[in-house]
Design an enzyme around this catalytic site. Structure first.
Site, short mmCIF file in Angstrom:
data_model
loop_
_atom_site.label_atom_id
_atom_site.label_comp_id
_atom_site.label_asym_id
_atom_site.label_seq_id
_atom_site.Cartn_x
_atom_site.Cartn_y
_atom_site.Cartn_z
N LYS A 209 -5.79 1.49 14.72
CA LYS A 209 -5.44 2.34 13.58
C LYS A 209 -6.62 3.13 13.05
O LYS A 209 -6.48 4.26 12.61
CB LYS A 209 -4.83 1.51 12.45
CG LYS A 209 -3.42 1.06 12.75
CD LYS A 209 -2.70 0.61 11.51
CE LYS A 209 -1.26 0.25 11.82
NZ LYS A 209 -0.61 -0.46 10.74
N LYS B 275 3.64 1.66 22.64
CA LYS B 275 4.69 1.02 21.84
C LYS B 275 5.55 2.08 21.14
O LYS B 275 5.02 3.10 20.69
CB LYS B 275 3.93 0.18 20.82
CG LYS B 275 4.67 -0.72 19.97
CD LYS B 275 3.71 -1.48 19.07
CE LYS B 275 3.25 -0.65 17.88
NZ LYS B 275 2.67 -1.43 16.80
N LYS C 78 6.51 4.29 14.56
CA LYS C 78 6.79 5.28 13.53
C LYS C 78 5.68 6.32 13.46
O LYS C 78 5.89 7.44 13.01
CB LYS C 78 6.87 4.58 12.16
CG LYS C 78 8.20 3.93 11.91
CD LYS C 78 8.16 3.04 10.69
CE LYS C 78 7.58 1.68 11.00
NZ LYS C 78 7.90 0.63 10.03
P1 TYM Z 1 5.51 -2.86 11.13
O1 TYM Z 1 6.01 -2.24 9.88
O2 TYM Z 1 4.62 -2.07 12.03
O3 TYM Z 1 6.73 -3.33 12.02
C1 TYM Z 1 7.77 -4.11 11.46
C2 TYM Z 1 8.28 -5.11 12.50
O4 TYM Z 1 8.79 -4.42 13.65
C3 TYM Z 1 8.15 -4.92 14.83
N1 TYM Z 1 7.97 -3.79 15.75
C4 TYM Z 1 8.36 -3.81 17.04
N2 TYM Z 1 8.99 -4.74 17.77
C5 TYM Z 1 9.28 -4.42 19.06
N3 TYM Z 1 8.94 -3.22 19.64
C6 TYM Z 1 8.31 -2.26 18.94
N4 TYM Z 1 8.00 -1.10 19.49
C7 TYM Z 1 7.99 -2.54 17.56
N5 TYM Z 1 7.37 -1.81 16.57
C8 TYM Z 1 7.37 -2.61 15.48
C9 TYM Z 1 6.82 -5.46 14.34
O5 TYM Z 1 6.29 -6.42 15.23
C10 TYM Z 1 7.19 -6.06 13.01
O6 TYM Z 1 7.74 -7.35 13.17
N6 TYM Z 1 1.88 -5.93 9.65
C11 TYM Z 1 3.32 -5.77 9.72
C12 TYM Z 1 4.03 -5.88 8.40
C13 TYM Z 1 3.78 -7.13 7.63
C14 TYM Z 1 4.24 -8.43 7.94
C15 TYM Z 1 3.78 -9.28 6.89
C16 TYM Z 1 5.02 -8.95 8.98
C17 TYM Z 1 3.05 -7.24 6.48
N7 TYM Z 1 3.07 -8.52 6.02
C18 TYM Z 1 4.06 -10.65 6.89
C19 TYM Z 1 5.29 -10.32 8.97
C20 TYM Z 1 4.81 -11.14 7.92
C21 TYM Z 1 3.60 -4.39 10.28
O7 TYM Z 1 2.84 -3.48 10.15
O8 TYM Z 1 4.83 -4.27 10.83
#
Ligand code: TYM
Length: 345
Positions: free
Chosen positions: A122, A207, A210
């Site tokens: 990032k 991947k 967004k």
């Molecule tokens: P974020 O917002 O990037 O993504 C949310 C969730 O979607 C999953 N994900 C995917 N799974 C499969 N293929 C993909 N291409 C893909 N893109 C995203 C992510 O693995 C995630 O589960 N750091 C986290 C948010 C967060 C969080 C937490 C998660 C903050 N606090 C506590 C769990 C527990 C994040 O940026 O996810």
């Protein structure tokens, strides 16, 4: 050095979260949301937050953030998260997340954070200009989880390293401040084999995300049928027909991704998809994939459109969720503050 207590005996709890960065996509659904919904019927208490504290680690438009939080909450519900069973809330509405994050910043070691690959991705080449918050982001994530003493965290594959860090932080806190007790559980990631890593439609090595500037790289949960069909038609492939065995997909990342998406959407295995399509080209496979995606997403996008139109109802759900989350987090943050020796008057 004392032993690290790990024998946590509290109840099972589920926590997960997503960033409110615009609409959600199929990767978010297949990697995480789908399992959130499944787990809410497991009997464990579930907490699903929209991580608006994490959102401000990178520049964004403050005026649009509340709308994005509502939009994520509506997407959770459209996917099947039921606010009468699970707490849906904004992270910023539960101050204990930030309070525990500070304590954990004093528990985590600099070297642990320096290993985090997501920060490197990032921050890019200009890491010196990244916010300090972007660097300590995974510590806040550990606090999100542990402020509920969550035992299980349903996420996609890309969050695995952050979950390992959360376990390290929990173990270190227990050792340094637990007086022999496992104050915090070591949270388990719940990562499913299929759907945990959905790739971009334009590049089988990246991947689905967004933050990809091209909207054609992803299928959004609010895309209409024509858009989905067009994106799949344009998706990158190779000239070979589909193979007979899964092993033959290993050197074909785009083909593997599309077959994996089809399997996840139709609830079958990759082997079963290959049994059906082996020997056929993408000209035959893509329309079938588009039909499956449209059929799958139509009810979610319809429900999302209905929910997003009722802002007062989303705010009511978020307030109710925050009440439940605060009630669960307060005793945990009180215990953590007492254990680290804060003044109590
Ligand atoms: P974020 O917002 O990037 O993504 C949310 C969730 O979607 C999953 N994900 C995917 N799974 C499969 N293929 C993909 N291409 C893909 N893109 C995203 C992510 O693995 C995630 O589960 N750091 C986290 C948010 C967060 C969080 C937490 C998660 C903050 N606090 C506590 C769990 C527990 C994040 O940026 O996810």
């Amino acid at each position: 050095m004392s032993e690290t207590p790990t024998d946590y005996t509290g109840p099972e709890r589920i926590l997960s979260g997503m960033q409110p960065t615009g609409g959600l996509h199929l990767g978010n659904y297949l990697g995480a949301l789908k399992w959130w919904v499944a787990l809410q019927n497991s009997g464990a208490e579930c907490f699903y937050c929209v991580v608006d504290l994490h959102a401000i680690t990178v520049a964004g438009d403050p005026a649009r953030l509340p709308g994005r939080v509502r939009s994520a909450a509506a997407a959770y519900m459209a996917a099947g998260v039921d606010p009468s069973k699970s707490a849906i809330f904004a992270q910023s509405a539960v101050p204990a997340h930030a309070e525990l994050a500070w304590i954990f910043q004093c528990v985590a070691r600099l070297g642990w954070l320096e290993r985090m690959t997501q920060f490197k991705d990032k921050a890019g080449k200009d890491a010196e200009r990244a916010s300090v918050g972007l660097f300590t982001y995974p510590v806040l994530q550990a606090a999100d989880i542990l402020v509920y003493k969550a035992t299980h965290v349903p996420v996609g594959e890309d969050q695995k390293q952050h979950l390992e860090l959360s376990r390290d932080i929990a173990a270190r806190f227990n050792r340094d401040f637990g007086n022999g007790d496992a104050v915090f559980p070591l949270p388990e990631p719940v990562i499913q084999d299929h759907g945990a890593r959905i790739m971009s439609l334009k590049d089988g090595a990246a991947k689905m995300s967004k933050s990809d500037p091209s909207d054609n790289s992803r299928i959004n949960l609010d895309d209409d049928a024509d858009t989905i069909a067009r994106k799949i038609k344009k998706a990158k492939t190779d000239p070979e027909p589909l193979p007979e065995s899964e092993a033959e997909l290993n050197s074909r990342p785009e083909a593997r991704n599309l077959v994996g998406i089809y399997a996840a959407l139709t609830g079958t295995s990759v082997e079963a998809v290959l049994d059906e399509f082996a020997g056929q080209g993408f000209g035959a496979f893509k329309p079938k994939l588009a039909d499956a995606a449209v059929e799958f997403i139509a009810p979610i996008s319809g429900e999302y459109a209905r929910l997003i139109a009722d802002r007062a109802e989303i705010d009511r759900v978020l307030r109710l969720g925050a009440e439940r989350a605060n009630a669960a987090a307060e005793p945990v943050i009180a215990e953590a503050k007492r254990l680290v020796g804060y003044w109590r008057g």
